[in-house]
Design a protein around this motif. Sequence first.
Motif, short mmCIF file in Angstrom:
data_model
loop_
_atom_site.label_atom_id
_atom_site.label_comp_id
_atom_site.label_asym_id
_atom_site.label_seq_id
_atom_site.Cartn_x
_atom_site.Cartn_y
_atom_site.Cartn_z
N HIS A 181 118.63 -45.71 40.95
CA HIS A 181 118.32 -47.10 40.64
C HIS A 181 118.64 -47.40 39.17
O HIS A 181 119.12 -48.50 38.85
CB HIS A 181 116.85 -47.41 40.90
CG HIS A 181 116.46 -47.37 42.34
ND1 HIS A 181 116.00 -46.23 42.96
CD2 HIS A 181 116.49 -48.34 43.31
CE1 HIS A 181 115.76 -46.49 44.22
NE2 HIS A 181 116.04 -47.75 44.47
N VAL A 182 118.37 -46.42 38.30
CA VAL A 182 118.67 -46.59 36.88
C VAL A 182 120.17 -46.58 36.65
O VAL A 182 120.73 -47.49 36.01
CB VAL A 182 117.97 -45.51 36.04
CG1 VAL A 182 118.36 -45.63 34.57
CG2 VAL A 182 116.45 -45.61 36.19
N THR A 183 120.85 -45.57 37.18
CA THR A 183 122.29 -45.47 36.96
C THR A 183 123.04 -46.59 37.65
O THR A 183 124.15 -46.96 37.23
CB THR A 183 122.81 -44.11 37.45
OG1 THR A 183 122.50 -43.94 38.84
CG2 THR A 183 122.18 -42.98 36.66
N GLY A 184 122.45 -47.16 38.69
CA GLY A 184 123.10 -48.26 39.39
C GLY A 184 122.98 -49.60 38.68
O GLY A 184 123.84 -50.48 38.86
N LEU A 185 121.93 -49.76 37.88
CA LEU A 185 121.70 -51.04 37.21
C LEU A 185 121.97 -51.01 35.71
O LEU A 185 122.28 -52.04 35.11
CB LEU A 185 120.24 -51.50 37.43
CG LEU A 185 119.90 -52.12 38.78
CD1 LEU A 185 118.42 -52.49 38.82
CD2 LEU A 185 120.75 -53.35 39.06
N ILE A 186 121.83 -49.84 35.09
CA ILE A 186 121.93 -49.74 33.64
C ILE A 186 123.24 -49.09 33.23
O ILE A 186 123.55 -47.97 33.66
CB ILE A 186 120.74 -48.95 33.05
CG1 ILE A 186 119.40 -49.56 33.49
CG2 ILE A 186 120.84 -48.89 31.54
CD1 ILE A 186 119.17 -50.98 33.04
#
Length: 269
Positions: free
Chosen positions: A142-147
């Motif tokens: 979720h982090v690597t997908g959005l940030i």
Amino acid sequence: MSELERVPPGVDPSVPSSARVYDYLLGGKDHLAVDRAVADRLLAVAPDTRLVARANRVFLVRAVRQMAEQGIRQFIDLGTGIPTSPSVHEVARRVNPACRVVYVDNDPVVRLHADVLLASEPGVAGIRGDLRQPEEILSDPHVTGLIDFDQPVGVLMLAVLHFVMDDEDPAGIVKRFRERMAPGSHLVLSHTMAESDPEAIKQLQIATANSPAQAVFRTHEQVLRLFDGFELLEPGLVPVQDWRGGDDEVPLLDGVPRLRVEGGVGVLA
């Protein structure tokens, strides 16, 4: 349905939660008797603590709004707590609707709220993660997908690092996030202070001993060192109610609060 019957699976109703204590201080509804007992013990010696909690939220709102106005379009909120409006994505998206936000907390109650509230919010995610395990957070899909860590990011650590014990290396945790942040990124941090009233510190430590809500009170100089590698914006590390004031958002505090919380915003050069 009784209060205990509403407790989600995996939650021990005999152990206080920092997120639920904070929710109670802010006037929320998602807390248990054990959380209210902790807060009430503190309020008995530091009755202005509710106002300090609200001032900490106002500090968050001001800092996020400023970051969004400076062009930050992505945020990681570490130790989110139970959702309180306006939240980070609400504030940021008033400036630019394209802002993306990841909320991180290790409390199962917070995760339940995030799952419900954020289900229909594209560009916003909530994950269950522990600040003490930065690698797991930074590698979460979720982090690597959005940030995009090649671009400036706003990392928020509001009233959370004081729950990290000295032997858990709070400075090292901040450093690990700093190492992933691009130039122009911002760190927003607030912390309970050793300069608080000794009786308030004592009562909070007694009420939370050996629980996840146990806090470390650090000195002004110790908290300043958490900003190593960042350039502090004016007015520096100050009581949260004094950070870039000048409007009527901050609750009025009569004199110096007995529980002192300081905050600051740093920029990575």
